[in-house]
Design a protein around this motif. Sequence first.
Motif, PDB file in Angstrom:
ATOM      1  N   CYS A   1       0.864  -1.170   0.000  1.00 52.56           N
ATOM      2  CA  CYS A   1       0.000   0.000   0.000  1.00 52.56           C
ATOM      3  C   CYS A   1       0.909   1.230   0.000  1.00 52.56           C
ATOM      4  CB  CYS A   1      -0.904   0.005   1.222  1.00 52.56           C
ATOM      5  SG  CYS A   1      -1.932  -1.477   1.380  1.00 52.56           S
ATOM      6  N   VAL A   2       0.660   2.170  -0.910  1.00 55.00           N
ATOM      7  CA  VAL A   2       1.588   3.281  -1.116  1.00 55.00           C
ATOM      8  C   VAL A   2       0.820   4.602  -1.175  1.00 55.00           C
ATOM      9  CG1 VAL A   2       3.448   4.175  -2.573  1.00 55.00           C
ATOM     10  CG2 VAL A   2       3.035   1.700  -2.471  1.00 55.00           C
ATOM     11  N   GLY A   3       1.277   5.590  -0.426  1.00 57.20           N
ATOM     12  CA  GLY A   3       0.637   6.903  -0.472  1.00 57.20           C
ATOM     13  C   GLY A   3       1.387   7.923   0.367  1.00 57.20           C
ATOM     14  N   PHE A   4       1.092   9.179   0.123  1.00 57.34           N
ATOM     15  CA  PHE A   4       1.700  10.241   0.928  1.00 57.34           C
ATOM     16  C   PHE A   4       1.287  10.095   2.396  1.00 57.34           C
ATOM     17  CE2 PHE A   4       1.731  12.767  -3.149  1.00 57.34           C
ATOM     18  CZ  PHE A   4       3.114  12.895  -3.227  1.00 57.34           C
ATOM     19  N   VAL A   5       2.176  10.499   3.281  1.00 56.07           N
ATOM     20  CA  VAL A   5       1.900  10.539   4.713  1.00 56.07           C
ATOM     21  C   VAL A   5       2.435  11.859   5.264  1.00 56.07           C
ATOM     22  CG1 VAL A   5       1.909   8.039   5.111  1.00 56.07           C
ATOM     23  CG2 VAL A   5       4.061   9.294   5.173  1.00 56.07           C
ATOM     24  N   ASP A   6       1.797  12.365   6.317  1.00 56.33           N
ATOM     25  CA  ASP A   6       2.361  13.538   6.988  1.00 56.33           C
ATOM     26  C   ASP A   6       2.767  13.227   8.415  1.00 56.33           C
ATOM     27  OD1 ASP A   6      -0.078  13.387   8.228  1.00 56.33           O
ATOM     28  OD2 ASP A   6      -0.803  15.335   7.523  1.00 56.33           O
ATOM     29  N   GLN A   7       2.477  12.000   8.872  1.00 57.32           N
ATOM     30  CA  GLN A   7       2.900  11.558  10.197  1.00 57.32           C
ATOM     31  C   GLN A   7       3.302  10.096  10.140  1.00 57.32           C
ATOM     32  OE1 GLN A   7      -0.623  12.504  12.607  1.00 57.32           O
ATOM     33  NE2 GLN A   7       0.558  14.098  13.631  1.00 57.32           N
ATOM     34  N   LEU A   8       4.318   9.755  10.940  1.00 51.96           N
ATOM     35  CA  LEU A   8       4.753   8.367  11.089  1.00 51.96           C
ATOM     36  C   LEU A   8       5.008   8.105  12.563  1.00 51.96           C
ATOM     37  CD1 LEU A   8       7.384   8.067   8.195  1.00 51.96           C
ATOM     38  CD2 LEU A   8       5.140   6.944   8.260  1.00 51.96           C
ATOM     39  N   TYR A   9       4.883   6.855  12.966  1.00 43.05           N
ATOM     40  CA  TYR A   9       5.252   6.505  14.337  1.00 43.05           C
ATOM     41  C   TYR A   9       6.753   6.712  14.531  1.00 43.05           C
ATOM     42  CZ  TYR A   9       0.708   4.462  15.450  1.00 43.05           C
ATOM     43  OH  TYR A   9      -0.633   4.278  15.711  1.00 43.05           O
ATOM     44  N   ALA A  10       7.116   7.230  15.696  1.00 40.16           N
ATOM     45  CA  ALA A  10       8.534   7.432  16.006  1.00 40.16           C
ATOM     46  C   ALA A  10       9.266   6.094  16.127  1.00 40.16           C
ATOM     47  CB  ALA A  10       8.684   8.241  17.292  1.00 40.16           C
ATOM     48  N   GLU A  11       8.544   5.054  16.522  1.00 38.41           N
ATOM     49  CA  GLU A  11       9.078   3.697  16.609  1.00 38.41           C
ATOM     50  C   GLU A  11       8.137   2.781  15.822  1.00 38.41           C
ATOM     51  OE1 GLU A  11      11.889   2.839  18.021  1.00 38.41           O
ATOM     52  OE2 GLU A  11      12.315   4.833  18.845  1.00 38.41           O
ATOM     53  N   PRO A  12       8.574   1.556  15.496  1.00 39.96           N
ATOM     54  CA  PRO A  12       7.663   0.642  14.805  1.00 39.96           C
ATOM     55  C   PRO A  12       6.325   0.520  15.528  1.00 39.96           C
ATOM     56  CG  PRO A  12       9.873  -0.257  14.809  1.00 39.96           C
ATOM     57  CD  PRO A  12       9.911   0.971  15.665  1.00 39.96           C
ATOM     58  N   GLU A  13       5.232   0.523  14.771  1.00 39.83           N
ATOM     59  CA  GLU A  13       3.896   0.538  15.368  1.00 39.83           C
ATOM     60  C   GLU A  13       3.660  -0.642  16.299  1.00 39.83           C
ATOM     61  OE1 GLU A  13      -0.807   0.707  13.988  1.00 39.83           O
ATOM     62  OE2 GLU A  13       0.798   0.926  12.501  1.00 39.83           O
ATOM     63  N   LEU A  14       4.137  -1.830  15.919  1.00 39.13           N
ATOM     64  CA  LEU A  14       3.908  -2.998  16.768  1.00 39.13           C
ATOM     65  C   LEU A  14       4.656  -2.889  18.094  1.00 39.13           C
ATOM     66  CD1 LEU A  14       3.878  -5.966  14.230  1.00 39.13           C
ATOM     67  CD2 LEU A  14       1.946  -4.723  15.227  1.00 39.13           C
ATOM     68  N   ALA A  15       5.777  -2.155  18.091  1.00 36.93           N
ATOM     69  CA  ALA A  15       6.471  -1.893  19.353  1.00 36.93           C
ATOM     70  C   ALA A  15       5.693  -0.886  20.188  1.00 36.93           C
ATOM     71  CB  ALA A  15       7.887  -1.394  19.082  1.00 36.93           C
ATOM     72  N   VAL A  16       5.203   0.178  19.543  1.00 35.29           N
ATOM     73  CA  VAL A  16       4.440   1.201  20.252  1.00 35.29           C
ATOM     74  C   VAL A  16       3.200   0.595  20.900  1.00 35.29           C
ATOM     75  CG1 VAL A  16       3.068   3.310  19.946  1.00 35.29           C
ATOM     76  CG2 VAL A  16       5.282   3.083  18.795  1.00 35.29           C
ATOM     77  N   LYS A  17       2.564  -0.344  20.208  1.00 35.35           N
ATOM     78  CA  LYS A  17       1.315  -0.927  20.697  1.00 35.35           C
ATOM     79  C   LYS A  17       1.530  -2.198  21.510  1.00 35.35           C
ATOM     80  CE  LYS A  17      -1.532   1.280  17.201  1.00 35.35           C
ATOM     81  NZ  LYS A  17      -2.497   1.111  16.088  1.00 35.35           N
TER      82      LYS A  17
END
Length: 228
Positions: free
Chosen positions: A191-207
């Motif tokens: 899945c490909v598209g513009f983003v204006d925010q990303l998680y500072a760490e991998p999402e699975l780590a954050v969650k």
Amino acid sequence: MRTELSDALVRADAFPFEERRAVYRAIETRRDVRDQFLPDALPDDLVGRLLHAAHSAPSVGFMQPWNFLLVRGEETRRAVHGAFLKANAEAADMFSGKRQAQYRALKLEGILKAPLSICVTCDPTRGGSVVLGRTHNPRMDVYSTVCAVQNLWLAARAEGVGVGWVSIFHDSDIRAILGIPAHVEIVAWLCVGFVDQLYAEPELAVKGWRQRLPLEELVFEERWPAAG
């Protein structure tokens, strides 16, 4: 011949500091994007740069086994999303208790949200029946294709474009939707598209799903350590 080969060589100096830092920044801040996609369509020239980066990947025997199937149509993406939902329900049942609830709470794809999907495939016949470097490991063509995926992903990060790798589907479902020949292997749905925010760490780590392993536990010297 020696003169001709030497003419093909170029200097291999280290990059200037700022360029080196940019490469490492792309590596360290690349994320698997699932829900931060913006709806804006990607310009064709930008998509072309991402595909060129992917096509510049190394490949065993220089066989270049990849193809990139671009999917923008809503009808096709909805069909693929349906295939994901079916497989995802099956996957959830493989976990139990608190882990299953945690799994069900995760968003694991952006098929409908991202304006572009790319199905990356591997054609094992492209280099012929005997391929330099694949003679003793038949999976080297797939490993080469994964290098193309990583090239695209890092180039996308540098361009402010998010990428999410969807792997939860039955191969036969995607193959039927896209008409992919039986001998061609599906490697990645991106899945490909513009983003204006990303998680500072991998999402699975954050969650709280998993944390990054310490590097020192994964590096051995000379041979595999003896048990105990």
